[in-house]
Design a protein around this motif. Structure first.
Motif, short mmCIF file in Angstrom:
data_model
loop_
_atom_site.label_atom_id
_atom_site.label_comp_id
_atom_site.label_asym_id
_atom_site.label_seq_id
_atom_site.Cartn_x
_atom_site.Cartn_y
_atom_site.Cartn_z
N PHE A 56 61.00 73.21 -3.72
CA PHE A 56 60.99 72.53 -2.43
C PHE A 56 60.22 71.22 -2.51
O PHE A 56 60.51 70.27 -1.77
CB PHE A 56 60.34 73.43 -1.37
N TYR A 57 59.24 71.15 -3.40
CA TYR A 57 58.36 69.99 -3.48
C TYR A 57 58.66 69.13 -4.70
O TYR A 57 57.78 68.43 -5.19
CB TYR A 57 56.91 70.46 -3.49
N ASN A 58 59.88 69.18 -5.18
CA ASN A 58 60.27 68.36 -6.32
C ASN A 58 61.24 67.28 -5.86
O ASN A 58 62.39 67.57 -5.52
CB ASN A 58 60.93 69.22 -7.40
N PRO A 59 60.83 66.01 -5.84
CA PRO A 59 61.73 64.94 -5.39
C PRO A 59 63.02 64.86 -6.19
O PRO A 59 64.04 64.38 -5.69
CB PRO A 59 60.89 63.67 -5.57
N LEU A 63 68.30 64.05 -2.89
CA LEU A 63 68.73 62.66 -2.82
C LEU A 63 68.29 62.10 -1.47
O LEU A 63 68.23 62.83 -0.48
CB LEU A 63 70.25 62.55 -2.96
N SER A 64 68.01 60.82 -1.42
CA SER A 64 67.52 60.22 -0.17
C SER A 64 68.64 60.14 0.86
O SER A 64 69.82 60.02 0.53
CB SER A 64 66.94 58.83 -0.43
N PHE A 65 68.26 60.21 2.12
CA PHE A 65 69.20 60.08 3.24
C PHE A 65 68.98 58.73 3.90
O PHE A 65 67.83 58.34 4.12
CB PHE A 65 68.94 61.21 4.25
N PRO A 66 70.03 57.97 4.22
CA PRO A 66 71.46 58.33 4.11
C PRO A 66 72.14 57.83 2.85
O PRO A 66 73.34 58.05 2.67
CB PRO A 66 72.04 57.62 5.33
N SER A 67 71.42 57.15 1.96
CA SER A 67 72.06 56.48 0.83
C SER A 67 72.64 57.44 -0.20
O SER A 67 73.61 57.12 -0.88
CB SER A 67 71.06 55.55 0.15
N GLY A 68 72.02 58.62 -0.34
CA GLY A 68 72.46 59.55 -1.38
C GLY A 68 71.97 59.16 -2.76
O GLY A 68 72.45 59.68 -3.76
N GLU A 76 57.92 57.53 -1.85
CA GLU A 76 59.15 57.38 -1.06
C GLU A 76 59.60 58.73 -0.53
O GLU A 76 60.08 58.84 0.61
CB GLU A 76 60.25 56.76 -1.91
N PHE A 77 59.45 59.77 -1.33
CA PHE A 77 59.83 61.11 -0.89
C PHE A 77 58.86 61.63 0.17
O PHE A 77 59.27 62.23 1.16
CB PHE A 77 59.85 62.07 -2.09
N ILE A 78 57.58 61.42 -0.02
CA ILE A 78 56.57 61.90 0.92
C ILE A 78 56.73 61.23 2.28
O ILE A 78 56.64 61.87 3.33
CB ILE A 78 55.15 61.67 0.36
N GLY A 79 57.00 59.93 2.29
CA GLY A 79 57.23 59.22 3.54
C GLY A 79 55.94 58.85 4.25
O GLY A 79 54.83 59.03 3.73
N PRO A 80 56.06 58.36 5.50
CA PRO A 80 54.89 57.85 6.23
C PRO A 80 54.02 58.93 6.88
O PRO A 80 53.01 58.61 7.50
CB PRO A 80 55.54 56.97 7.31
N HIS A 89 66.13 63.94 3.36
CA HIS A 89 66.81 64.02 2.08
C HIS A 89 68.03 64.93 2.15
O HIS A 89 68.21 65.70 3.10
CB HIS A 89 65.85 64.50 0.99
N LEU A 90 68.87 64.81 1.14
CA LEU A 90 70.09 65.60 1.01
C LEU A 90 70.00 66.46 -0.25
O LEU A 90 69.34 66.08 -1.22
CB LEU A 90 71.31 64.68 0.87
N ASN A 91 70.69 67.59 -0.23
CA ASN A 91 70.81 68.39 -1.44
C ASN A 91 71.92 67.82 -2.32
O ASN A 91 73.01 67.52 -1.82
CB ASN A 91 71.13 69.84 -1.11
N PRO A 92 71.69 67.67 -3.61
CA PRO A 92 72.75 67.20 -4.50
C PRO A 92 73.69 68.34 -4.88
O PRO A 92 73.40 69.51 -4.66
CB PRO A 92 71.98 66.71 -5.73
#
Length: 238
Positions: A56-59, A63-68, A76-80, A89-92
């Motif tokens: 769950f905690y592995n970036p 994949l980032s949303f919405p770019s994929g 970037e994964f942790i965010g503000p 994020h999205l599941n690949p």
């Protein structure tokens, strides 16, 4: 889709959606996980070590949303940390799923040729799949049973993930014995979100009521032979 508990693997729902309709991006509902003082070091460690284990905690598991696109760094994964949740994020998909999609020609049918029928117990990944097909591809839905002339949802408990205090203790390296499951504290650590055509989230799916387009009711005949419900569903398409 009735009596469907959904399973644990979101990629099955994503793969099914893309197999039917390959054009849309983003291709599924985004999620986020809870961020706290425990999870931040785990996220940074997973990213810095290029971990290929699903976590769950592995970036690298998302994949980032919405770019994929993959996340560029742990921050970037942790965010503000606005709501103590991560960036969306999205599941690949798995490599073999991508290979099948790349080798599959588009199907000739459209959303008008498909209808979803469920007794409302369409849980977790089943709920995510039916909600996505309904919202973005306008696939018609039927809810069976329930109270007469009362709107009824065709899905239940869409998305999200839970964990327990035992899992936290294990991840932290705590060697104390696990609590009996009945006493372990269950925690929501992941949420799934609805979003609009501008890719802006509009609420947590768990708390949004989505009534079915049509209703059917059980009677003595279709309770004994559920295939009769499909006949009624097919008639609604015509």
């Amino acid at each position: 889709m009735s009596n469907n508990i959904g399973g644990d693997d979101t990629s099955v729902s994503i793969f099914t959606t893309l197999l039917l309709f390959q054009s849309r991006k983003p291709y599924f509902f985004p999620t986020s996980i809870n961020i706290n003082n425990f999870s931040i070091p785990v996220i940074k460690k997973n990213f810095d070590t290029h971990s290929d284990e699903f976590d769950f905690y592995n970036p690298y598991s998302y994949l980032s949303f919405p770019s994929g696109e993959p996340f560029k760094n742990a921050s970037e994964f942790i965010g503000p940390l606005t709501n103590l949740t991560s960036s969306l994020h999205l599941n690949p998909l798995y490599p073999d799923e991508l290979q099948i999609l790349n080798r599959t020609s588009p199907f000739r049918w459209t959303s008008d040729d498909i209808i979803i029928i469920t007794n409302g117990f369409c849980v977790d990944k089943c709920a995510l799949l039916t909600l996505f097909l309904s919202k973005f591809y306008k696939v018609k839905t039927i809810a069976v049973g329930g109270l007469l002339d009362t709107p009824m949802s065709f899905s239940t408990n869409p998305g999200g993930s839970i964990t327990s205090t035992n899992a936290f203790a294990y991840s932290a390296g705590d060697k104390t014995p696990d609590l009996p499951e009945i006493n372990a504290l269950i925690l929501t650590i992941r949420e799934a979100y609805d979003f609009n055509n501008d890719n802006i989230t509009t609420g947590v799916l768990e708390y949004l009521f989505k009534p079915a387009d049509y209703r059917l009711y059980y009677n003595e005949s279709n309770a004994r032979d559920p295939s009769l419900l499909w006949v009624d569903a097919a008639n609604l398409l015509n």
